[in-house]
Design an enzyme around this catalytic site. Structure first.
Site, PDB file in Angstrom:
ATOM      1  N   TYR A 141      26.136  32.544  71.429  1.00  0.00           N
ATOM      2  CA  TYR A 141      25.490  33.013  72.653  1.00  0.00           C
ATOM      3  C   TYR A 141      24.467  34.096  72.319  1.00  0.00           C
ATOM      4  CZ  TYR A 141      29.411  30.724  75.090  1.00  0.00           C
ATOM      5  OH  TYR A 141      30.342  29.823  75.557  1.00  0.00           O
TER       6      TYR A 141
ATOM      7  N   LEU B  25      32.182  26.915  88.322  1.00  0.00           N
ATOM      8  CA  LEU B  25      31.146  26.853  89.354  1.00  0.00           C
ATOM      9  C   LEU B  25      30.118  25.764  89.064  1.00  0.00           C
ATOM     10  CD1 LEU B  25      30.536  30.675  89.956  1.00  0.00           C
ATOM     11  CD2 LEU B  25      32.028  29.112  91.227  1.00  0.00           C
TER      12      LEU B  25
END
Length: 314
Positions: free
Chosen positions: A57, A208
């Site tokens: 990341y 989500l």
């Protein structure tokens, strides 16, 4: 904030965690480090104790930001990170990058350095293709790191059920990280029941659906260059999932946003230990954390969800 046990590891985790992919700054559009740090600080203030990151990341930047937040309270935060994608599948000669335990241990130690800690709570094999050499190397390395006391729980991040079964062949897999949401329910068939049966903790990424389940996207939504969702509006499934989200709106209210409904759906499954929605601002964190309340979903809620999303087995 409600807490759950992370499988056989025995680690107690907040049921809402903090997903730190976006704060790496290289895959989810613009992000400011100061806002990212404030978001993590706010999460901890509200009772979140689980932060999930990875070496890939932001090429390690996410881990470095996490280090700033946990520095003075390391024993209060459960830190999960991952290794295996930094090498991008193969080296220049076409050989597996992580084909020996010592290579994985070096990657683990690089994460320790970036995180500013001498142990990691959960370390995930971040490779979802099943190369036998890499799989065996990870299993050996994680066992060694646990024996040395530098790792508390060994995990794998994958949606491949056969990979999880193989990794857990000796009953030593502590945690699985998998994709699960209202719109992606395929893991309900085999993976989640298996984890529950074998006391394997479950960390849910994508609860989500990468923002889809916030209810903020429309057919006019465009994502910037460099955002992993840039091509979504051109995909056929995008329109289909937008329609499904609209069909779920009757379940929202002034006290429950679409995003909170999505998180409560994930938390309603008994195999789930913690959901890790991403956040880039304190306000997003506050919205996520508010999903940790009781009751979660009623039978009427679940009935409508089943009618709308039962085909979401992808």
């Amino acid at each position: 904030m409600h807490h759950r046990t992370l499988g056989r590891s025995g680690i107690q985790v907040s049921e809402i965690g903090f997903g730190a992919w976006a704060i790496g700054g290289d895959a989810w559009g613009p992000v400011e480090d100061a806002a990212s740090i404030r978001a993590m600080e706010r999460a901890l203030e509200l009772g979140v104790n689980f932060i999930d990151t990875a070496d890939v990341y932001g090429n390690g930047h996410s881990e470095e930001l996490v280090a700033q937040v946990i520095r003075d309270r390391r024993d209060q935060v459960v830190v999960a990170t991952k290794g295996g994608l930094m090498g991008h599948h193969r080296d220049p000669k076409g050989e597996p990058v992580y084909d020996r335990p010592e290579k994985i241990i070096r990657a683990f130690e690089d994460s320790l350095r970036r995180l500013g800690t001498d142990y990691i709570d959960v370390y995930f094999d971040h490779i979802w293709w099943n190369d036998p050499r890499e799989t065996e190397a990870f299993m050996t390395a994680l066992a060694q790191l646990k024996q040395q006391g530098r790792l508390r729980a060994a995990g794998v991040s994958t949606d491949d059920f056969s990979y999880v079964q193989h990794f857990n062949r000796d009953g030593t897999l502590d945690v699985v990280q998998l994709d699960y949401s209202l719109l992606r329910r395929g893991t309900e068939q085999h993976m989640l029941p298996y984890c529950q049966q074998h006391a394997v903790g479950v960390v849910v990424r994508g609860p989500l659906r990468m923002g889809m389940l916030t209810g903020k996207f429309t057919s006019e939504t465009q994502f910037p260059e460099g955002d992993v969702r840039h091509s979504w509006p051109q995909e056929d499934w995008f329109k289909t999932q937008l329609e499904q989200v609209e069909q779920l709106r009757p379940l929202t209210s002034p006290d429950r946003t679409m995003g909170q409904l999505a998180l409560q759906f994930v938390l309603n499954h008994p195999a789930v230990s913690v959901a890790i929605p991403g956040a880039k601002t304190p306000e997003q964190v506050e919205q996520n954390v508010a999903a940790s309340r009781r009751p979660l979903l009623s039978q009427e809620d679940l009935s409508l969800i089943e009618r709308v999303t039962a085909g979401g087995a992808a």
